[in-house]
Design a protein around this motif. Structure first.
Motif, PDB file in Angstrom:
ATOM      1  N   ALA A 282       5.541   6.153  -8.226  1.00  0.00           N
ATOM      2  CA  ALA A 282       5.809   5.254  -7.094  1.00  0.00           C
ATOM      3  C   ALA A 282       4.941   4.016  -7.112  1.00  0.00           C
ATOM      4  O   ALA A 282       5.224   3.047  -6.408  1.00  0.00           O
ATOM      5  N   GLY A 283       3.888   4.043  -7.904  1.00  0.00           N
ATOM      6  CA  GLY A 283       2.986   2.896  -7.949  1.00  0.00           C
ATOM      7  C   GLY A 283       2.161   2.777  -6.678  1.00  0.00           C
ATOM      8  O   GLY A 283       2.260   3.592  -5.753  1.00  0.00           O
ATOM      9  N   TYR A 284       1.305   1.754  -6.662  1.00  0.00           N
ATOM     10  CA  TYR A 284       0.472   1.508  -5.482  1.00  0.00           C
ATOM     11  C   TYR A 284       0.860   0.224  -4.771  1.00  0.00           C
ATOM     12  O   TYR A 284       0.519   0.026  -3.621  1.00  0.00           O
ATOM     13  N   GLY A 285       1.519  -0.661  -5.492  1.00  0.00           N
ATOM     14  CA  GLY A 285       1.937  -1.910  -4.858  1.00  0.00           C
ATOM     15  C   GLY A 285       0.766  -2.789  -4.492  1.00  0.00           C
ATOM     16  O   GLY A 285      -0.289  -2.755  -5.135  1.00  0.00           O
ATOM     17  N   GLY A 286       0.939  -3.565  -3.441  1.00  0.00           N
ATOM     18  CA  GLY A 286      -0.129  -4.474  -3.055  1.00  0.00           C
ATOM     19  C   GLY A 286       0.202  -5.230  -1.794  1.00  0.00           C
ATOM     20  O   GLY A 286       1.104  -4.853  -1.038  1.00  0.00           O
ATOM     21  N   MET A 287      -0.550  -6.283  -1.599  1.00  0.00           N
ATOM     22  CA  MET A 287      -0.431  -7.088  -0.381  1.00  0.00           C
ATOM     23  C   MET A 287      -0.188  -8.546  -0.730  1.00  0.00           C
ATOM     24  O   MET A 287      -0.785  -9.085  -1.657  1.00  0.00           O
ATOM     25  N   LEU A 288       0.680  -9.170   0.027  1.00  0.00           N
ATOM     26  CA  LEU A 288       0.765 -10.632   0.024  1.00  0.00           C
ATOM     27  C   LEU A 288      -0.035 -11.109   1.234  1.00  0.00           C
ATOM     28  O   LEU A 288       0.349 -10.880   2.376  1.00  0.00           O
ATOM     29  N   TRP A 289      -1.159 -11.763   0.958  1.00  0.00           N
ATOM     30  CA  TRP A 289      -2.041 -12.183   2.048  1.00  0.00           C
ATOM     31  C   TRP A 289      -1.672 -13.548   2.604  1.00  0.00           C
ATOM     32  O   TRP A 289      -1.966 -13.839   3.765  1.00  0.00           O
ATOM     33  N   GLY A 290      -1.077 -14.373   1.773  1.00  0.00           N
ATOM     34  CA  GLY A 290      -0.720 -15.689   2.291  1.00  0.00           C
ATOM     35  C   GLY A 290      -0.044 -16.533   1.236  1.00  0.00           C
ATOM     36  O   GLY A 290      -0.028 -16.202   0.048  1.00  0.00           O
ATOM     37  N   LEU A 291       0.536 -17.631   1.689  1.00  0.00           N
ATOM     38  CA  LEU A 291       1.237 -18.559   0.804  1.00  0.00           C
ATOM     39  C   LEU A 291       0.722 -19.974   1.023  1.00  0.00           C
ATOM     40  O   LEU A 291       0.480 -20.385   2.167  1.00  0.00           O
ATOM     41  N   GLY A 292       0.580 -20.705  -0.069  1.00  0.00           N
ATOM     42  CA  GLY A 292       0.154 -22.098   0.022  1.00  0.00           C
ATOM     43  C   GLY A 292       1.224 -23.024  -0.516  1.00  0.00           C
ATOM     44  O   GLY A 292       1.898 -22.702  -1.502  1.00  0.00           O
ATOM     45  N   PHE A 293       1.378 -24.157   0.136  1.00  0.00           N
ATOM     46  CA  PHE A 293       2.386 -25.142  -0.264  1.00  0.00           C
ATOM     47  C   PHE A 293       1.698 -26.461  -0.555  1.00  0.00           C
ATOM     48  O   PHE A 293       1.083 -27.056   0.330  1.00  0.00           O
ATOM     49  N   GLN A 294       1.791 -26.900  -1.795  1.00  0.00           N
ATOM     50  CA  GLN A 294       1.248 -28.206  -2.181  1.00  0.00           C
ATOM     51  C   GLN A 294       2.414 -29.132  -2.455  1.00  0.00           C
ATOM     52  O   GLN A 294       3.273 -28.846  -3.278  1.00  0.00           O
ATOM     53  N   TRP A 295       2.440 -30.251  -1.762  1.00  0.00           N
ATOM     54  CA  TRP A 295       3.621 -31.102  -1.749  1.00  0.00           C
ATOM     55  C   TRP A 295       3.693 -31.994  -2.980  1.00  0.00           C
ATOM     56  O   TRP A 295       2.683 -32.522  -3.430  1.00  0.00           O
TER      57      TRP A 295
END
Lengths: 309, 221
Positions: free
Chosen positions: B188-201
């Protein structure tokens, strides 16, 4: 050239609308629980709406309205959800009746003409529901929404439109200086937000990583500030710590050279100046209840701004 | 001739445009009609509607992957779908996107209006049973390896967020799909976390000035 500069400045005055905040609320309930929480939820009645989120806006001495865009839904078709946004003495509402998440009509809030804009002002997003179901806010963002302005003299931000240049006449020295100073005024008054973290203010989430009862310091939240330009910049971190009893100690680490400790005894905002390295940095909040005491400490909001000078 | 306030300096890209450090300028009377005085205004205008006025932005997400379904021999990853709303500044056509992640996950980001293809960020930081959910083990991953300091304006490396020469900013809602990548039919794996997203224009090169009050760009820069 004069009309080019004049028109370009008008365009900037209208459409330079720095982002004030952006958030998504699909947050985890606890590290040990793989099932995700969904949105900021409330079933509060209209007489006592819940505060779902608090955010901060710096400067805006020109009292530009702010526009808040939200994606939301309600729990069942008999429910009407209402969102109220408050900012600088102004208030505006929007409603949602759909049971699938979709964009609400933009909520625009105009600051009160008498509100003190000399210090940062809080944006409060409140919600309530009528009909038995819940209001759920999924994500949102906000930005300044200046109005078109070609006259009216100097504003509180120092901006004075360039549109009084005489046709086929000489170019006043004052006009040239004003064109320079106007851009400086806009840049300093419209402070852009570089990073946003928001957790629901109305729901306790024991076990979540931004929530602690421990006397051992732990990371409660981290954001990444991207490099804006190729030089270091002055910035400010505004973060809201929730604390029921305490006291507690909070540590803010924001890249190399920015390590500050704050002793707190109650919930509230903390503003901390930092220096943003040219390549950007992480901003991390650590916290713990003071040894010998009990209480609950939570990181509920954090924003990073580039200082306007 | 002359003026009070700071001496005029050349705008140097590597040094940034120090709008925040400038003092108000008061031109004395008379002042010679120097072209440089107009160029100074133009450069400041350029700065305000570019990175100074509309810098990159980061959004906290803080969500796990969607977990798995099935049983041993048929275990498969499940997508976790969330929405992120972002203010796209004027004149921006694309965004380089980064993700702060821990564990073994992939993040697909789509914009349903102008870019339905999307971009994919795959990350493997602190994967495993110990630190896959630890924010202090998280690191930044850029789509296609684009640097934070020198974003390439290549469409293949960035998500399209607007049409060319859009004079006004626009609010875009992105669909974000978080999926664990350390899963196999029997694990099943352990997976993980998406903590945040950044957008550079990313902005297209400046054109010369176009008439009109809402599409003006720059007089000389």
């Amino acid at each position: 050239m004069v009309t080019t500069l004049r028109d370009a400045e008008r365009w900037i005055q209208n459409f330079n609308r720095p982002g004030l905040f952006a958030f998504t609320t699909m947050t985890q309930t606890a590290l040990a629980v793989p099932v995700q929480d969904v949105g900021f939820q409330t079933a509060a009645t209209s007489g006592s709406p819940d505060t779902l989120a608090r955010l901060m806006v710096h400067n805006n001495k020109a009292r530009h309205p702010i526009r808040v865009d939200l994606t939301a839904l309600v729990g069942d078709s008999s429910t009407t959800g209402t969102v109220t946004v408050e900012y600088a003495g102004g208030s505006s509402t929007g409603s949602v009746t759909t049971t699938t998440a979709g964009p609400m009509a933009s909520i625009v809030v105009t600051p009160s003409a008498t509100h003190d804009m000399s210090s940062p002002n809080e944006v409060t997003i409140k919600g309530h529901a009528a009909g038995g179901g819940a209001l759920i806010v999924v994500c949102g963002s906000g930005h300044l929404q200046p109005a078109d302005r070609v006259d009216g003299g100097a504003g509180d931000d120092g901006y004075t439109p360039l549109y009084d240049i005489p046709t086929n006449g000489g170019i006043p020295t004052e006009w040239v200086g004003r064109g320079y100073n106007n851009m400086r005024s806009i840049a300093r008054d419209r402070v852009a937000c570089l990073a946003t973290l928001v957790h629901a203010f109305n729901i306790s989430r024991a076990g979540a990583d931004w929530f602690t009862t421990s006397t051992t310091s732990r990371a409660m939240g981290r954001v990444f500030v991207m490099g804006c330009e190729n030089v270091k910049r002055a910035g400010v971190v505004s973060f809201y710590m929730g604390l029921d009893t305490g006291p507690a100690t909070v540590q803010l680490i924001a890249g190399p050279g920015n390590n500050t400790t704050h002793a707190i005894g109650s919930s509230g905002w903390i503003h901390q100046d930092i220096e943003i390295p040219k390549g950007g940095c992480f901003v991390t909040v650590y916290g713990a209840i003071n040894t010998g005491h009990t209480g609950t400490l939570s990181l509920l909001a954090l924003q990073v701004f580039r200082q306007g000078g | 001739m002359g003026y009070s306030g700071p001496a005029r300096t050349q705008y140097i890209i590597s040094g940034g445009l120090p709008i925040d450090l400038m003092q108000a300028r008061t031109l004395l009377d008379p002042t010679p009609a120097l072209l440089s005085l107009f160029t100074d205004i133009d450069r400041l205008q350029w700065g305000v509607f570019h990175d100074w006025g509309n810098p990159p932005t980061y959004i906290n997400v803080e969500t796990r992957d969607g977990g798995v379904t099935g049983s041993s021999g048929s275990i498969a990853a499940v997508d976790k779908v969330i929405a992120v709303k972002v203010e796209v500044p004027p004149m921006v056509t694309h965004a380089n996107v980064c993700a702060l992640t821990s564990g073994a996950i992939q993040v697909k980001i789509q914009e349903g209006t102008v870019d339905t293809t999307g971009i994919l960020i795959q990350a493997d930081t602190g994967a495993g049973a110990v630190s896959h959910l630890d924010i202090e083990a998280a690191s930044i991953q850029w789509a296609s390896g684009v640097s934070a300091n020198s974003p390439a304006a290549l469409e293949a490396r960035a998500i399209k967020v607007n049409t060319e020469d859009q004079a006004q900013g626009i609010t875009r809602t992105f669909t974000v799909v978080v999926t664990r990548t350390d899963v196999s039919p029997t694990f099943a794996g352990y997976g993980g976390m998406l903590w945040g997203l950044g957008f550079q224009w990313v902005r297209p090169p400046l054109d010369t000035f176009k008439p009109g009050t809402d599409t003006a760009e720059s007089a000389s820069v």
